[in-house]
Write a protein that holds these residues in place. Structure first.
Motif, PDB file in Angstrom:
ATOM      1  N   GLY A   1       1.027  -1.111   0.018  1.00  0.00           N
ATOM      2  CA  GLY A   1       0.071  -0.092  -0.131  1.00  0.00           C
ATOM      3  C   GLY A   1       0.968   1.421   0.225  1.00  0.00           C
ATOM      4  N   SER A   2       0.300   2.221  -0.484  1.00  0.00           N
ATOM      5  CA  SER A   2       1.336   3.512  -0.552  1.00  0.00           C
ATOM      6  C   SER A   2       0.444   4.778  -0.202  1.00  0.00           C
ATOM      7  CB  SER A   2       1.704   3.877  -2.236  1.00  0.00           C
ATOM      8  OG  SER A   2       0.643   3.746  -3.053  1.00  0.00           O
ATOM      9  N   GLY A   3      -1.000   4.648   0.427  1.00  0.00           N
ATOM     10  CA  GLY A   3      -1.536   5.852   1.044  1.00  0.00           C
ATOM     11  C   GLY A   3      -0.852   6.347   2.313  1.00  0.00           C
ATOM     12  N   SER A   4      -1.477   6.998   2.989  1.00  0.00           N
ATOM     13  CA  SER A   4      -1.083   7.968   4.060  1.00  0.00           C
ATOM     14  C   SER A   4      -0.701   7.157   5.327  1.00  0.00           C
ATOM     15  CB  SER A   4      -2.124   9.127   4.472  1.00  0.00           C
ATOM     16  OG  SER A   4      -3.260   8.370   4.786  1.00  0.00           O
ATOM     17  N   TRP A   5      -1.615   5.883   5.694  1.00  0.00           N
ATOM     18  CA  TRP A   5      -1.284   5.113   6.732  1.00  0.00           C
ATOM     19  C   TRP A   5      -0.092   4.147   6.443  1.00  0.00           C
ATOM     20  CZ3 TRP A   5      -0.719   4.843  11.480  1.00  0.00           C
ATOM     21  CH2 TRP A   5      -0.687   4.046  11.968  1.00  0.00           C
ATOM     22  N   ALA A   6       0.170   3.852   5.175  1.00  0.00           N
ATOM     23  CA  ALA A   6       1.164   3.088   4.660  1.00  0.00           C
ATOM     24  C   ALA A   6       2.593   3.845   4.829  1.00  0.00           C
ATOM     25  CB  ALA A   6       1.156   2.582   3.069  1.00  0.00           C
ATOM     26  N   THR A   7       2.415   5.059   4.556  1.00  0.00           N
ATOM     27  CA  THR A   7       3.561   5.836   4.495  1.00  0.00           C
ATOM     28  C   THR A   7       4.204   6.206   6.014  1.00  0.00           C
ATOM     29  OG1 THR A   7       2.797   6.948   2.732  1.00  0.00           O
ATOM     30  CG2 THR A   7       4.383   8.295   3.883  1.00  0.00           C
TER      31      THR A   7
ATOM     32  N   PRO B   1       4.973  11.173  -3.142  1.00  0.00           N
ATOM     33  CA  PRO B   1       4.444  12.197  -3.760  1.00  0.00           C
ATOM     34  C   PRO B   1       2.891  12.735  -3.750  1.00  0.00           C
ATOM     35  CG  PRO B   1       4.755  10.468  -5.517  1.00  0.00           C
ATOM     36  CD  PRO B   1       5.221  10.099  -4.329  1.00  0.00           C
ATOM     37  N   SER B   2       2.267  11.687  -3.118  1.00  0.00           N
ATOM     38  CA  SER B   2       0.729  11.791  -3.054  1.00  0.00           C
ATOM     39  C   SER B   2       0.328  11.889  -1.432  1.00  0.00           C
ATOM     40  CB  SER B   2       0.153  10.499  -3.637  1.00  0.00           C
ATOM     41  OG  SER B   2       0.359  10.331  -5.042  1.00  0.00           O
ATOM     42  N   TYR B   3       1.153  11.284  -0.635  1.00  0.00           N
ATOM     43  CA  TYR B   3       0.457  11.472   0.768  1.00  0.00           C
ATOM     44  C   TYR B   3       1.893  11.803   1.652  1.00  0.00           C
ATOM     45  CZ  TYR B   3      -3.152   8.872  -1.314  1.00  0.00           C
ATOM     46  OH  TYR B   3      -4.224   8.361  -1.897  1.00  0.00           O
ATOM     47  N   LEU B   4       1.359  12.640   2.756  1.00  0.00           N
ATOM     48  CA  LEU B   4       2.206  13.008   3.922  1.00  0.00           C
ATOM     49  C   LEU B   4       3.504  13.381   3.088  1.00  0.00           C
ATOM     50  CD1 LEU B   4       1.961  10.252   6.353  1.00  0.00           C
ATOM     51  CD2 LEU B   4       0.378  12.222   5.930  1.00  0.00           C
ATOM     52  N   ARG B   5       3.328  14.522   2.248  1.00  0.00           N
ATOM     53  CA  ARG B   5       4.665  14.879   1.517  1.00  0.00           C
ATOM     54  C   ARG B   5       5.630  15.482   2.290  1.00  0.00           C
ATOM     55  NH1 ARG B   5       2.162  18.038  -3.941  1.00  0.00           N
ATOM     56  NH2 ARG B   5       4.489  17.786  -4.372  1.00  0.00           N
TER      57      ARG B   5
END
Length: 331
Positions: free
Chosen positions: A11-17, A50-54
């Motif tokens: 996963g590459s969303g905010s929580w994964a980050t 590039p998409s979340y928690l930049r």
């Protein structure tokens, strides 16, 4: 407990980050699956997602990026799933790797639509993973606050508490404290239901109900959650602990809660589709409302809040009318 410290994040969303940021305090490197190869190239170039928690900068030399889930998980002992539950089956459909010997952790906080299974059940049924090798990350912990390194608490649940503790050790850092639990059913179902409640909280906020009513709504909601989890999996648990009540509170009240934001838009008159398009993020509670409705046809637990959210989202009943009816069931 685990033969190596290699961990894969799917996963590459905010929580994964956020989880990648936390884990890299304690492990040398991670495997990280992204669906989009362009995002990987941008990540390597700019050293952040590039998409979340930049605002979170990473040492990209410690990250092995993958666009193939099977390759990402092949050589690791621990797999952390952090993708929306609505896309879990599609993402994992063609994975040939034997997961039954790995420790697989759900960081999803959602339910698998169609199958109406919590993630632990899905992993057990479809991948033959023993429950003793399935973990759940629970508790009040928004990714945005992890990015800001604000003190947060996580609960790691697994029937094998030793494995839960070993994984929890990998999450400990100056701004993360951990506890362990053996209640994977209760923590997962509570995580699912708190998203539904957060939508209700947003709806009443959008309808301009005040703090007094919000307090009544949430105090009734934790009782509703307790009734449900006690019926589905009757064990001794403290529903007032942070894995249950704490997670409910932060999801229902926080400015970072996507489910509350989604509900607020519905309360203000947005259609479900228009709210989803404007958010650009998945509100897990939307899918959960339907799944819980269907699951509860078997258990018949009194759940007026979940029922109200379902009626608004799926039966197109006016939020103003449905919430007015709900007020008669709360005390």
């Amino acid at each position: 407990m685990f033969s190596n410290s290699k961990i894969a994040i799917i996963g590459s969303g905010s929580w994964a980050t956020a989880l990648a940021k936390i884990l890299l305090h304690n492990v040398e490197s991670i495997n990280w699956y992204f669906r989009n190869s362009d995002n990987i190239e941008q990540f390597k170039r700019f050293k952040h997602n590039p998409s979340y928690l930049r605002g979170v900068e990473f040492d990209v030399n410690r990250i092995n990026f993958y666009t193939d889930i099977s390759a990402a998980i092949e050589d690791v002992d621990i797999v952390v799933l952090a993708i929306p539950s609505a896309f879990l089956k599609e993402s994992m459909a063609d994975v040939p790797v034997d997961l039954s010997k790995k420790f697989v952790v759900s960081a999803i906080k959602g339910i698998v639509p169609g199958d109406n299974l919590i993630v632990g059940q899905y992993l057990h049924q479809y991948f033959n993973i023993p429950y003793e090798r399935i973990g759940v990350i629970a508790g009040p912990c928004h990714a945005e606050e992890v990015a800001l390194e604000r003190l947060s608490y996580l609960t790691i649940a697994c029937p094998d508490v030793k494995k839960a503790r070993a994984f929890a050790f990998r999450l400990e850092c100056p701004y993360i404290r951990t506890h362990v639990s053996d209640d994977i059913y209760g923590t997962e179902y509570a995580s699912v239901l708190k998203n539904v409640v957060a939508i209700a909280s947003g709806i009443v906020h959008g309808l301009r109900y005040g703090d007094n009513f919000q307090a009544v709504l949430i105090s009734n909601a934790i009782q509703e959650i307790k009734r449900f989890v006690d019926k589905v999996h009757p064990i001794t648990r403290d529903i007032k602990s942070s894995a249950y009540l704490g997670d409910l509170l932060v999801t229902a009240y926080s400015q970072f809660s996507r489910n509350r934001t989604f509900g607020t838009m519905i309360g203000k008159g947005y259609s479900v589709r228009s709210a989803q398009l404007e958010m650009h993020m998945v509100a897990e509670g939307y899918y959960a409302a339907k799944s819980i409705k269907e699951i509860n046809e078997e258990f018949r637990v009194n759940m007026p809040i979940a029922e109200a959210v379902y009626n608004i989202l799926y039966e197109n009943i006016s939020p103003a009318i449905e919430i007015r009816l709900l007020t008669e069931h709360l005390r």
